[in-house]
Scaffold this motif. Structure first.
Motif, PDB file in Angstrom:
ATOM      1  N   LYS A  22      52.095  22.892   6.145  1.00 57.40           N
ATOM      2  CA  LYS A  22      52.457  22.067   4.995  1.00 57.40           C
ATOM      3  C   LYS A  22      52.583  22.980   3.788  1.00 57.40           C
ATOM      4  CE  LYS A  22      50.200  17.889   6.569  1.00 57.40           C
ATOM      5  NZ  LYS A  22      49.252  16.832   6.278  1.00 57.40           N
ATOM      6  N   LEU A  23      53.673  22.791   3.039  1.00 57.57           N
ATOM      7  CA  LEU A  23      53.932  23.599   1.861  1.00 57.57           C
ATOM      8  C   LEU A  23      54.306  22.662   0.727  1.00 57.57           C
ATOM      9  CD1 LEU A  23      54.495  26.364   0.465  1.00 57.57           C
ATOM     10  CD2 LEU A  23      56.819  26.179   1.328  1.00 57.57           C
ATOM     11  N   GLU A  24      53.577  22.756  -0.378  1.00 60.30           N
ATOM     12  CA  GLU A  24      53.903  21.939  -1.543  1.00 60.30           C
ATOM     13  C   GLU A  24      54.103  22.857  -2.732  1.00 60.30           C
ATOM     14  OE1 GLU A  24      51.610  18.425  -2.373  1.00 60.30           O
ATOM     15  OE2 GLU A  24      50.943  18.320  -0.298  1.00 60.30           O
ATOM     16  N   MET A  25      55.246  22.666  -3.392  1.00 60.50           N
ATOM     17  CA  MET A  25      55.526  23.403  -4.612  1.00 60.50           C
ATOM     18  C   MET A  25      55.861  22.368  -5.680  1.00 60.50           C
ATOM     19  SD  MET A  25      57.538  26.728  -3.068  1.00 60.50           S
ATOM     20  CE  MET A  25      59.045  25.868  -2.867  1.00 60.50           C
ATOM     21  N   ASP A  26      56.204  22.814  -6.872  1.00 60.31           N
ATOM     22  CA  ASP A  26      56.469  21.883  -7.963  1.00 60.31           C
ATOM     23  C   ASP A  26      57.539  20.846  -7.624  1.00 60.31           C
ATOM     24  OD1 ASP A  26      56.006  24.400 -10.547  1.00 60.31           O
ATOM     25  OD2 ASP A  26      54.568  23.133  -9.498  1.00 60.31           O
ATOM     26  N   ASP A  27      58.619  21.272  -6.965  1.00 66.30           N
ATOM     27  CA  ASP A  27      59.739  20.368  -6.748  1.00 66.30           C
ATOM     28  C   ASP A  27      59.972  19.999  -5.290  1.00 66.30           C
ATOM     29  OD1 ASP A  27      60.454  22.948  -6.146  1.00 66.30           O
ATOM     30  OD2 ASP A  27      62.506  22.753  -6.868  1.00 66.30           O
ATOM     31  N   VAL A  28      59.201  20.568  -4.349  1.00 64.37           N
ATOM     32  CA  VAL A  28      59.453  20.328  -2.926  1.00 64.37           C
ATOM     33  C   VAL A  28      58.137  20.178  -2.176  1.00 64.37           C
ATOM     34  CG1 VAL A  28      60.468  21.285  -0.825  1.00 64.37           C
ATOM     35  CG2 VAL A  28      61.583  21.690  -3.004  1.00 64.37           C
ATOM     36  N   LYS A  29      58.138  19.275  -1.206  1.00 62.44           N
ATOM     37  CA  LYS A  29      57.007  19.112  -0.292  1.00 62.44           C
ATOM     38  C   LYS A  29      57.577  19.242   1.115  1.00 62.44           C
ATOM     39  CE  LYS A  29      53.692  15.636   1.155  1.00 62.44           C
ATOM     40  NZ  LYS A  29      53.205  14.273   0.901  1.00 62.44           N
ATOM     41  N   ILE A  30      57.101  20.217   1.895  1.00 60.79           N
ATOM     42  CA  ILE A  30      57.646  20.483   3.221  1.00 60.79           C
ATOM     43  C   ILE A  30      56.517  20.422   4.247  1.00 60.79           C
ATOM     44  CG2 ILE A  30      58.792  22.175   4.699  1.00 60.79           C
ATOM     45  CD1 ILE A  30      60.037  23.376   2.195  1.00 60.79           C
ATOM     46  N   THR A  31      56.768  19.724   5.370  1.00 63.85           N
ATOM     47  CA  THR A  31      55.865  19.724   6.510  1.00 63.85           C
ATOM     48  C   THR A  31      56.675  20.155   7.724  1.00 63.85           C
ATOM     49  OG1 THR A  31      54.585  17.908   5.578  1.00 63.85           O
ATOM     50  CG2 THR A  31      54.313  18.337   7.934  1.00 63.85           C
ATOM     51  N   ILE A  32      56.199  21.187   8.425  1.00 65.71           N
ATOM     52  CA  ILE A  32      56.877  21.671   9.624  1.00 65.71           C
ATOM     53  C   ILE A  32      55.893  21.561  10.778  1.00 65.71           C
ATOM     54  CG2 ILE A  32      58.011  23.622  10.746  1.00 65.71           C
ATOM     55  CD1 ILE A  32      58.654  24.692   7.931  1.00 65.71           C
ATOM     56  N   ARG A  33      56.278  20.794  11.804  1.00 67.55           N
ATOM     57  CA  ARG A  33      55.442  20.635  12.992  1.00 67.55           C
ATOM     58  C   ARG A  33      56.178  21.224  14.187  1.00 67.55           C
ATOM     59  NH1 ARG A  33      55.259  15.402  10.857  1.00 67.55           N
ATOM     60  NH2 ARG A  33      53.384  15.068   9.667  1.00 67.55           N
ATOM     61  N   THR A  34      55.479  22.033  14.987  1.00 58.54           N
ATOM     62  CA  THR A  34      56.062  22.594  16.200  1.00 58.54           C
ATOM     63  C   THR A  34      55.088  22.356  17.342  1.00 58.54           C
ATOM     64  OG1 THR A  34      55.083  24.750  15.794  1.00 58.54           O
ATOM     65  CG2 THR A  34      57.313  24.391  14.950  1.00 58.54           C
ATOM     66  N   GLY A  35      55.403  22.901  18.504  1.00 58.77           N
ATOM     67  CA  GLY A  35      54.496  22.775  19.629  1.00 58.77           C
ATOM     68  C   GLY A  35      55.144  22.084  20.808  1.00 58.77           C
ATOM     69  N   SER A  36      56.343  21.566  20.639  1.00 59.08           N
ATOM     70  CA  SER A  36      57.079  20.979  21.758  1.00 59.08           C
ATOM     71  C   SER A  36      58.421  21.690  21.847  1.00 59.08           C
ATOM     72  CB  SER A  36      57.267  19.472  21.538  1.00 59.08           C
ATOM     73  OG  SER A  36      58.016  19.238  20.368  1.00 59.08           O
ATOM     74  N   ASP A  37      59.313  21.176  22.682  1.00 59.49           N
ATOM     75  CA  ASP A  37      60.615  21.808  22.854  1.00 59.49           C
ATOM     76  C   ASP A  37      61.467  21.732  21.592  1.00 59.49           C
ATOM     77  OD1 ASP A  37      59.925  22.442  25.403  1.00 59.49           O
ATOM     78  OD2 ASP A  37      60.931  20.689  26.289  1.00 59.49           O
ATOM     79  N   ASN A  38      61.220  20.698  20.778  1.00 61.65           N
ATOM     80  CA  ASN A  38      62.019  20.569  19.556  1.00 61.65           C
ATOM     81  C   ASN A  38      61.131  20.774  18.337  1.00 61.65           C
ATOM     82  OD1 ASN A  38      60.534  18.264  19.729  1.00 61.65           O
ATOM     83  ND2 ASN A  38      62.220  16.855  19.364  1.00 61.65           N
ATOM     84  N   GLU A  39      61.745  21.228  17.272  1.00 66.35           N
ATOM     85  CA  GLU A  39      61.022  21.419  16.015  1.00 66.35           C
ATOM     86  C   GLU A  39      61.240  20.191  15.150  1.00 66.35           C
ATOM     87  OE1 GLU A  39      62.580  24.855  14.150  1.00 66.35           O
ATOM     88  OE2 GLU A  39      61.960  26.192  15.730  1.00 66.35           O
ATOM     89  N   THR A  40      60.214  19.827  14.400  1.00 64.81           N
ATOM     90  CA  THR A  40      60.340  18.718  13.477  1.00 64.81           C
ATOM     91  C   THR A  40      60.111  19.250  12.079  1.00 64.81           C
ATOM     92  OG1 THR A  40      59.483  17.205  15.124  1.00 64.81           O
ATOM     93  CG2 THR A  40      59.457  16.451  12.848  1.00 64.81           C
ATOM     94  N   THR A  41      61.035  18.992  11.195  1.00 64.90           N
ATOM     95  CA  THR A  41      60.916  19.440   9.824  1.00 64.90           C
ATOM     96  C   THR A  41      61.169  18.269   8.900  1.00 64.90           C
ATOM     97  OG1 THR A  41      61.786  21.584  10.457  1.00 64.90           O
ATOM     98  CG2 THR A  41      61.764  21.065   8.104  1.00 64.90           C
ATOM     99  N   ILE A  42      60.275  18.094   7.962  1.00 62.26           N
ATOM    100  CA  ILE A  42      60.453  17.039   6.969  1.00 62.26           C
ATOM    101  C   ILE A  42      60.372  17.703   5.605  1.00 62.26           C
ATOM    102  CG2 ILE A  42      59.532  14.908   6.008  1.00 62.26           C
ATOM    103  CD1 ILE A  42      58.267  14.435   8.790  1.00 62.26           C
ATOM    104  N   VAL A  43      61.403  17.526   4.798  1.00 58.83           N
ATOM    105  CA  VAL A  43      61.426  18.058   3.449  1.00 58.83           C
ATOM    106  C   VAL A  43      61.570  16.877   2.510  1.00 58.83           C
ATOM    107  CG1 VAL A  43      62.610  19.554   1.818  1.00 58.83           C
ATOM    108  CG2 VAL A  43      62.525  20.174   4.235  1.00 58.83           C
ATOM    109  N   GLN A  44      60.635  16.763   1.578  1.00 57.20           N
ATOM    110  CA  GLN A  44      60.706  15.660   0.619  1.00 57.20           C
ATOM    111  C   GLN A  44      60.830  16.232  -0.781  1.00 57.20           C
ATOM    112  OE1 GLN A  44      57.090  13.512   1.302  1.00 57.20           O
ATOM    113  NE2 GLN A  44      58.015  12.275   2.891  1.00 57.20           N
ATOM    114  N   GLN A  45      61.770  15.723  -1.513  1.00 55.33           N
ATOM    115  CA  GLN A  45      61.950  16.117  -2.893  1.00 55.33           C
ATOM    116  C   GLN A  45      61.101  15.177  -3.739  1.00 55.33           C
ATOM    117  OE1 GLN A  45      64.104  18.669  -2.916  1.00 55.33           O
ATOM    118  NE2 GLN A  45      63.685  19.153  -5.003  1.00 55.33           N
ATOM    119  N   LEU A  46      60.351  15.709  -4.679  1.00 58.14           N
ATOM    120  CA  LEU A  46      59.564  14.847  -5.544  1.00 58.14           C
ATOM    121  C   LEU A  46      60.505  14.042  -6.438  1.00 58.14           C
ATOM    122  CD1 LEU A  46      56.606  17.195  -6.384  1.00 58.14           C
ATOM    123  CD2 LEU A  46      56.723  15.370  -4.723  1.00 58.14           C
ATOM    124  N   PRO A  47      60.092  12.846  -6.882  1.00 58.56           N
ATOM    125  CA  PRO A  47      60.990  11.906  -7.543  1.00 58.56           C
ATOM    126  C   PRO A  47      61.714  12.413  -8.791  1.00 58.56           C
ATOM    127  CG  PRO A  47      58.777  10.975  -7.308  1.00 58.56           C
ATOM    128  CD  PRO A  47      58.745  12.345  -6.745  1.00 58.56           C
TER     129      PRO A  47
END
Length: 160
Positions: A22-47
């Protein structure tokens, strides 16, 4: 943070062997989950920002149900007999009243309606979250000291 930097971060996390970052900066919040055949990435922009929200190979988030609802039946078929206790507010989830105290509830704990399950800190206020059902705690869905969203599932309770 631009798309190329996000893609490089995804590649780096996949190679590192970490299961979640999990990475949070002033303008972006990112969660990257791995461990299976596919990667899951969620990027959320703060409002407050106008940059796009990027999702790669991630399931579409479910729209929250009735806002006043704090407990609702779980969606998956195997969990259909359980009641989901959801977060009524945005904040930071804590399982203990303070760092030197024991947790409010563990898996297997019998709870009654009105028992305190956790606290959520929002704007330096600690809000006690009480159970709206009686039963046994089956699963704790959030890690201690993690940020939670409105209507995010916190606990699964077996009402029988």
């Amino acid at each position: 943070m631009d798309l190329k930097e996000i893609q490089n971060l995804i590649k780096f996390v996949a190679k590192s062997g970490a299961s979640e970052v999990k990475l949070e900066m002033d303008d972006v919040k990112i969660t990257i989950r791995t461990g299976s055949d596919n990667e899951t990435t969620i990027v959320q922009q703060l409002p407050m920002q106008a940059a796009p929200v990027v999702q790669q190979q991630a399931p579409a988030p479910a729209a929250p149900s009735a806002p006043a609802e704090a407990a609702a039946p779980a969606a998956s078929s195997e969990d259909s007999k359980y009641i989901t206790i959801k977060s009524p507010i945005i904040g930071t989830f804590y399982r203990k009243p303070s760092p030197d105290k024991p947790v409010f509830v563990e898996v297997g704990t019998e709870v009654k309606e009105g028992d305190v399950l956790c606290v959520i800190e929002a704007m330096k206020l600690f809000n006690e979250i009480e159970s709206e059902v009686s039963g046994k705690i089956v699963k704790v869905l959030v890690d201690d000291s993690s940020p939670v969203e409105f209507d995010q599932p916190l606990f699964l309770v077996d009402p029988s």
